[in-house]
Enzyme design. Structure first.
Site, short mmCIF file in Angstrom:
data_model
loop_
_atom_site.label_atom_id
_atom_site.label_comp_id
_atom_site.label_asym_id
_atom_site.label_seq_id
_atom_site.Cartn_x
_atom_site.Cartn_y
_atom_site.Cartn_z
N LYS A 184 -59.17 13.21 -20.05
CA LYS A 184 -58.70 12.87 -18.70
C LYS A 184 -57.33 13.46 -18.43
O LYS A 184 -56.97 13.74 -17.28
CB LYS A 184 -58.72 11.36 -18.48
CG LYS A 184 -57.89 10.54 -19.47
CD LYS A 184 -56.45 10.37 -19.04
CE LYS A 184 -55.63 9.70 -20.12
NZ LYS A 184 -54.20 9.58 -19.76
N THR A 241 -54.89 8.20 -13.94
CA THR A 241 -54.06 9.34 -14.30
C THR A 241 -54.11 10.44 -13.25
O THR A 241 -53.15 11.20 -13.10
CB THR A 241 -54.52 9.91 -15.66
OG1 THR A 241 -54.61 8.85 -16.60
CG2 THR A 241 -53.55 10.93 -16.19
#
Length: 319
Positions: A184, A241
């Site tokens: 990610k 994120t």
């Protein structure tokens, strides 16, 4: 119950604060500035504005921190091997919980692989998921994944490390959990770059969605359970994120998109991870075009516009 934390960055400090507030005896190892931090009762460099509770002791001695029942390894992924190797004599056979995310550039291994290689047979787990240090330290509610192949150890660590504000969900799929936490960060750089260049929210949504597909392709190839990346360690961490400037990886992407300078003192795990993932994907025959575009951006082989043109010109296909 006692906890030793190796690494006094923002995340390690935040975990120390919340665990001490929950009644654990916490010893936090700081490689530099331990005496100053202990005297100020605050990590003014990495996590200013959050006082250290009475139950949290700061030390410059790894041996002191390693004497605890459970050890949290909150050091950068690219430093994990050196720390564990240097202090293997006191860490061996302790329950080690890696709190870093990413792939080691030199070996393309994740934290579990590095620990198994340096200290084979030592009990280990991974703590990962959507979390910002300042939220944890402020007592805001957070949910994380605790991944451990040993079910009995996982249950013990879950009970020992959960607090009233940090809820832990356990899984035995260590591979899936560590892949979600690593991959990610690469997608977050891509999303930040797109937003920094003014390409808009729709472009970010597309990158997140296709990036999640890349993450699942790699995870499936490496034997992760199909549903793991749909949980906190994958989708949850990706959503946080890729959408918040609280993420260093996202901010780094913003700076790339804007053509702005970036402070070399700020750790960006997604950059070396992108290169390690690209190497591993080539070896495995896994198609990861967004990861490849990020590496090309980092290496200066493509400008942002060229990278986006490359992604948009790929053959049309079913989703």
């Amino acid at each position: 119950m006692s906890v030793g934390i190796l690494g006094a960055g923002a995340f390690g400090t935040a975990l120390g604060i919340v665990l001490a507030q929950a009644g654990r005896e916490v010893t936090l190892w700081a490689r530099e500035g331990a005496a100053e931090m202990d005297a100020a009762r605050e990590n003014t460099r990495r996590l200013p504005g959050h006082a250290l509770p009475e139950g949290l002791r700061v030390t410059a001695s790894v041996d002191e921190a390693a004497g605890a029942d459970t050890i949290l390894l909150s050091v950068p992924m690219q430093k994990l091997r050196d720390v564990v190797d240097d202090h293997g004599a006191v860490l061996r056979d302790r329950a080690l919980v890696a709190c870093c995310k990413g792939f080691e550039l030199r070996s393309t291994l994740g934290p579990a692989g590095v620990l198994a290689e340096v200290l084979p047979g030592t009990p280990q787990a991974i703590l990962t998921g959507p979390s910002f240090a300042h939220d944890i330290a402020a007592g805001l509610p957070t949910a994380l994944t605790l991944a451990c192949a040993d079910g009995a150890l996982a249950a013990r660590l879950q009970a020992d490390l959960a607090t009233p504000t940090v809820r832990l969900y356990r899984t035995e799929d260590v591979t899936g959990a560590e892949l979600g936490g690593a991959l990610k960060n690469v997608i977050a750089i891509a999303c930040g770059a797109a937003m920094g260049a003014g390409l808009g929210e729709s472009a970010r949504a597309a990158l997140m969605t296709r990036g999640f597909a890349e993450m699942n392709r790699m995870a499936t190839k490496l034997g992760a359970a199909p549903g793991t990346l749909a949980g906190l360690s994958g989708f949850g961490d990706l959503a946080l994120t890729c959408t918040s400037e609280g993420s260093r990886n996202y901010r780094y992407g913003l700076s790339l998109g804007r053509g702005a300078a970036w402070s070399s003192s700020d750790t960006v795990e997604g950059a070396p991870t992108a290169r390690a993932v690209a190497d591993r994907a080539r070896a495995l025959g896994v198609e990861m075009p967004i990861t490849g575009a990020v590496v090309a951006l980092l290496d200066g082989r493509l400008a942002l516009g060229e990278a986006m043109d490359m992604l948009l010109s790929r053959p049309l296909r079913e989703e």
